[in-house]
Design a protein around this motif. Structure first.
Motif, mmCIF file in Angstrom:
data_model
loop_
_atom_site.group_PDB
_atom_site.id
_atom_site.type_symbol
_atom_site.label_atom_id
_atom_site.label_comp_id
_atom_site.label_asym_id
_atom_site.label_seq_id
_atom_site.Cartn_x
_atom_site.Cartn_y
_atom_site.Cartn_z
ATOM 1 N N CYS B 12 24.397 28.473 -19.519
ATOM 2 C CA CYS B 12 23.881 29.377 -18.497
ATOM 3 C C CYS B 12 24.646 30.690 -18.518
ATOM 4 O O CYS B 12 25.865 30.714 -18.579
ATOM 5 C CB CYS B 12 23.990 28.733 -17.116
ATOM 6 S SG CYS B 12 23.549 29.854 -15.804
ATOM 7 N N CYS B 15 26.746 31.116 -14.818
ATOM 8 C CA CYS B 15 27.793 30.233 -14.307
ATOM 9 C C CYS B 15 28.458 29.404 -15.394
ATOM 10 O O CYS B 15 29.344 28.608 -15.105
ATOM 11 C CB CYS B 15 27.249 29.334 -13.204
ATOM 12 S SG CYS B 15 26.136 28.084 -13.796
ATOM 13 N N CYS B 32 18.854 26.519 -14.219
ATOM 14 C CA CYS B 32 20.216 25.999 -14.106
ATOM 15 C C CYS B 32 20.346 25.318 -12.753
ATOM 16 O O CYS B 32 20.005 25.892 -11.727
ATOM 17 C CB CYS B 32 21.202 27.158 -14.218
ATOM 18 S SG CYS B 32 22.897 26.698 -13.878
ATOM 19 N N CYS B 35 23.409 27.258 -10.529
ATOM 20 C CA CYS B 35 23.234 28.582 -9.927
ATOM 21 C C CYS B 35 21.780 29.018 -9.835
ATOM 22 O O CYS B 35 21.466 30.049 -9.244
ATOM 23 C CB CYS B 35 24.036 29.623 -10.695
ATOM 24 S SG CYS B 35 23.297 30.081 -12.269
ATOM 25 N N HIS B 37 19.754 29.962 -12.275
ATOM 26 C CA HIS B 37 19.311 30.929 -13.283
ATOM 27 C C HIS B 37 18.192 30.348 -14.139
ATOM 28 O O HIS B 37 18.231 29.176 -14.518
ATOM 29 C CB HIS B 37 20.518 31.316 -14.159
ATOM 30 C CG HIS B 37 20.178 32.232 -15.287
ATOM 31 N ND1 HIS B 37 19.707 33.498 -15.065
ATOM 32 C CD2 HIS B 37 20.243 32.076 -16.631
ATOM 33 C CE1 HIS B 37 19.490 34.072 -16.239
ATOM 34 N NE2 HIS B 37 19.808 33.234 -17.199
HETATM 35 ZN ZN LIG Z 1 23.899 28.670 -13.964
#
Ligand SMILES: [Zn+2]
Ligand SMILES: [Zn+2]
Lengths: 219, 208
Positions: B12, B15, B32, B35, B37
């Motif tokens: 990712c 993070c 993700c 986080c 994403h």
């Molecule tokens: Zn992430």
């Protein structure tokens, strides 16, 4: 909550590196300096991310002042110059009853740049000092700041269109004022600030503190 | 052939969490879990679509910059506007930074953006190893943020309404081409997921 956060495998703890351009993943002991596939340099984190982000951010903040004080466009009719700042154009649209446009211009040229500066300052500050609260929200905030930045160019384009359209000889012309350049710099510099900031740094610091904090609490 | 690349892993961006790359079905975005994403999404025939839309955008780019967008006539004075007029005006009034920005963000970068995408997708689609495909995709990705035709269109509407009560504004052919260009380039952006494009290009470069 803290339990499942720490069970996730993080690349830096497990010895993996990632190419920021092409998303190729390498093992740390077997990692080239430059990506085998795309040739971009590979870093664990973006180099000097906090310092660079601060530098760009402060530079942008300096330009905010002239961008809002000086006129962004000057309307000249029959020899009379009437300069207008960004705020003036927002007020103009409000007075004319065109609230939609007033809100769009006000948001894009005043609210977004200033909100961006404040948010970035908050993000860099919290990452630098390893604050561990709201990591997920801060990441979402960062992505928002990144996405929204380009819309601030709106006012520059409005001035460009106006000055190329309204050229009625000596009758009436509109031309860009001193604030235009500063405003342009604000937009570009804040984008650079966001680009040099590395969101992973706040997770590094935050998660480290979280684990330490947890251990301390157990004791 | 690079054996060092761990092609079954994906990390990712925000993070640093590691995930195993899984072959998902089409239109199943992978996010993700830490986080949120957006990691990657396989899209329907993305190379085919990416190529078609990018090529369309590229073709539409020419008339969009040739024909004037609006015509403002008042007291017998006519003035047409294309994007480039704005650039010239900024230079004339000494606002070099603005002139360069407008020129890059609304003319050069959109052109490069569409061209590089069409180039890479063409190579992948017809299995031709074109020179500099990796470099082209790199440029495509870098330039993406700075293509601001959509912002320009919004500015255009603001101006349209601002001038609407001062002068008689006539819409010209150019605006339709700019719109068509915008739609084609947005469709081209939407069709391709950059992570998938890189992945496909890497497989194409190494496996054959
Ligand atoms: Zn992430
Ligand atoms: Zn790479």
């Amino acid at each position: 909550m803290s339990d499942d956060k720490t069970t996730f495998k993080r690349a830096c703890d497990h010895g993996y590196l990632r190419c920021e351009t092409c998303e190729s993943v390498y093992k740390q002991d077997d990692c080239p300096d430059e990506c085998d596939f795309c040739g971009s340099p590979i870093h664990q984190r973006k180099p000097e991310n906090i310092a660079r982000a601060w530098a760009f951010l402060i530079a942008a903040a300096v330009f905010v002042i002239p961008a809002n004080i000086y006129p962004i466009s000057i309307f000249e009719a029959l020899g009379n110059k009437s300069p207008g700042t960004i705020m003036d154009s927002v007020i103009y649209f409000f007075d004319e009853g065109m609230y939609g446009i007033a809100i769009i211009i006000g948001t894009a040229s005043i609210l977004i740049p200033i909100a961006k500066l404040i948010c970035l300052a908050y993000l860099i500050y919290t990452a630098q000092f390893g604050k561990r609260s709201r990591l997920r929200h801060r990441t979402i905030l960062f992505r928002g700041v990144e996405k929204i930045g380009r819309w601030s160019m709106l006012d520059i384009f409005v001035v460009a269109l106006l000055s190329s359209l309204v050229q009625l000889g000596s009758l009436a012309i509109i031309f860009p004022g001193a604030a235009a350049t500063s405003f342009c710099m604000v937009v570009i510099l804040t984008v650079f600030a966001a680009e040099s900031f590395d969101a992973r740094v706040m997770w590094d610091q935050g998660l480290k503190n979280e684990i330490n904090g947890g251990k301390n609490a157990e004791r | 052939m690079s054996r060092r690349i761990q092609s079954d892993l994906i990390i990712c961006r925000d993070c640093d969490t590691i995930y195993e790359y899984k072959h998902t079905k089409v239109r199943q975005p992978v996010h993700c879990t830490v986080c949120g994403h957006h990691l990657y999404e396989k899209k329907t025939r993305f190379i085919h679509r990416g190529f078609s839309f990018a090529l369309t955008a590229l073709i539409l780019f020419i008339p969009a910059n040739l024909f004037s967008l609006i015509n403002l006539d008042k007291v017998g004075n006519n003035r047409n506007a294309v994007v480039f007029d704005g650039v010239i005006d900024f230079f004339r009034y000494g606002k070099v930074a603005c002139g360069i920005s407008l020129f890059l963000f609304c003319m050069i970068f959109p052109l490069i953006h569409s061209f590089t995408q069409a180039y890479v997708c063409f190579g992948l689609l017809y299995k031709v190893k074109l020179p500099g495909m990796v470099k082209a995709l790199k440029i495509h990705q870098k330039v993406a943020y700075w293509t601001m035709i959509d912002v320009y269109i919004l500015a255009f509407f603001v101006v349209l309404i601002k001038l609407g009560d001062i002068a008689h504004v006539k819409l010209m052919t150019g605006i339709f081409f700019v719109f068509a260009y915008l739609i084609a380039s947005l469709a081209a952006n939407y069709a391709c997921d950059n992570v998938m494009l890189w992945r496909r290009l890497r497989e194409f470069t190494y496996d054959e």
